[in-house]
Write a protein that holds these residues in place. Structure first.
Motif, PDB file in Angstrom:
ATOM      1  N   GLY A 127      26.578  92.773  23.821  1.00 27.99           N
ATOM      2  CA  GLY A 127      28.018  92.519  23.796  1.00 27.99           C
ATOM      3  C   GLY A 127      28.368  91.062  23.600  1.00 27.99           C
ATOM      4  N   GLY A 128      27.558  90.347  22.824  1.00 29.23           N
ATOM      5  CA  GLY A 128      27.824  88.935  22.583  1.00 29.23           C
ATOM      6  C   GLY A 128      28.684  88.705  21.366  1.00 29.23           C
ATOM      7  N   VAL A 129      28.586  87.496  20.829  1.00 25.62           N
ATOM      8  CA  VAL A 129      29.406  87.107  19.684  1.00 25.62           C
ATOM      9  C   VAL A 129      29.132  87.999  18.471  1.00 25.62           C
ATOM     10  N   ALA A 130      27.864  88.301  18.204  1.00 23.08           N
ATOM     11  CA  ALA A 130      27.524  89.122  17.043  1.00 23.08           C
ATOM     12  C   ALA A 130      28.181  90.493  17.126  1.00 23.08           C
ATOM     13  N   ALA A 131      28.231  91.060  18.327  1.00 27.26           N
ATOM     14  CA  ALA A 131      28.855  92.372  18.507  1.00 27.26           C
ATOM     15  C   ALA A 131      30.346  92.323  18.197  1.00 27.26           C
ATOM     16  N   GLU A 175      33.542  84.153  22.879  1.00 24.15           N
ATOM     17  CA  GLU A 175      32.907  82.979  22.282  1.00 24.15           C
ATOM     18  C   GLU A 175      32.300  82.120  23.400  1.00 24.15           C
ATOM     19  N   ARG A 176      30.993  81.984  23.426  1.00 23.19           N
ATOM     20  CA  ARG A 176      30.320  81.288  24.522  1.00 23.19           C
ATOM     21  C   ARG A 176      30.562  79.777  24.591  1.00 23.19           C
ATOM     22  N   PRO A 177      30.792  79.072  23.480  1.00 22.28           N
ATOM     23  CA  PRO A 177      30.979  77.616  23.585  1.00 22.28           C
ATOM     24  C   PRO A 177      32.046  77.181  24.581  1.00 22.28           C
TER      25      PRO A 177
END
Length: 254
Positions: free
Chosen positions: A12-16, A46-48
């Motif tokens: 479930g990260g950015v790519a997802a 977005e993790r940043p």
């Protein structure tokens, strides 16, 4: 009996999040045919932001401000957006095994989820200090920064440690940004890393010197060319000292 989907995005990260946007734009699926399975409890983000605005003491950035795909100046994919697009979010769910022959996934709760097409988007994870053989790395006040849960722990640590000391291990992007956030939260910072200067994979020595000088003016202390070897814990299970190249240093971690 478990659930069945035509398309499953595992992770479930950015790519997802960006994959979901492409599905929605291109179509080719019906409502309920596509799902995203994530171990995290929130929709892809977005993790940043976690090492930047999220750590500020005043007016911090919080969800839903940085759900995907705000990083591309596109639609903000909130939980509502996924519902409107007919994409099911299976959150707080850890997949422990995959049977690619039978096209099934097994979750930690024992549920079986079947699929016709599987997109693996699990991303990376933060390396843990114990993987490098550093003793004492299970201390309660050691923080990592990879996901929202990590960021919340760091925010809580900073709020209870104002005026105290912190050690940042690593001199890359995340280390530099965390050091800046800690200083902004009125915490004294020592940065420890093995390279000759900060941002060793990107900065020239001259550029690094500029940034290190600026950080130093804000109260950051640099301990360069140094490999951390161990932590000393106090009676509460928190770090009270750390060792570098056999030298015991009186500097606590927040």
């Amino acid at each position: 009996m478990g659930r069945a989907f035509v398309y499953v995005v595992l992770g479930g990260g950015v790519a997802a999040g960006y994959a979901a946007l492409e599905f929605a734009r291109r179509g080719g699926y019906s409502r309920g045919e596509l799902c995203i399975i994530s171990e995290e409890a929130v929709a892809p983000y977005e993790r940043p932001a976690l090492s930047k605005g999220y750590l500020l003491p005043e007016d911090p950035s919080r969800l839903p401000k940085f759900h995907t795909c705000v990083g591309a100046n596109d639609e903000l994919l909130t939980t509502k957006w996924y519902k409107e697009q007919g994409i099911e979010l299976v959150l707080g769910t850890r997949v422990i095994s995959a049977d690619v022959r039978r096209k099934t996934l097994l979750t930690a709760t024992g549920e079986t989820i079947s699929y016709k097409t599987l997109i693996i988007a699990t991303g990376a994870r933060a390396l843990k200090l114990e993987e490098f053989g550093i003793s004492g790395s299970d201390a309660a006040n050691i923080c990592y920064l990879r996901n929202l849960e990590d960021a919340d722990k760091l925010v809580n640590a900073m709020s209870s440690c104002s005026g105290g000391n912190a050690v940042v291990i690593g001199g890359g992007y995340i280390g530099m940004e965390c050091a800046a956030a800690l200083v902004t939260n009125k915490i004294k910072v020592t940065m420890v890393f093995p390279e000759k200067h900060c941002m060793g994979r990107l900065f020239t020595e001259k550029i690094a010197e500029y940034y290190e000088s600026y950080y130093t003016s804000k109260g950051v202390t640099f301990t360069k060319g140094t490999v951390l070897t161990s932590f000393e814990k106090d009676s509460t299970g928190k770090v009270s000292f750390y060792s570098k190249l056999g030298v015991l240093c009186n500097s606590t971690l927040c």
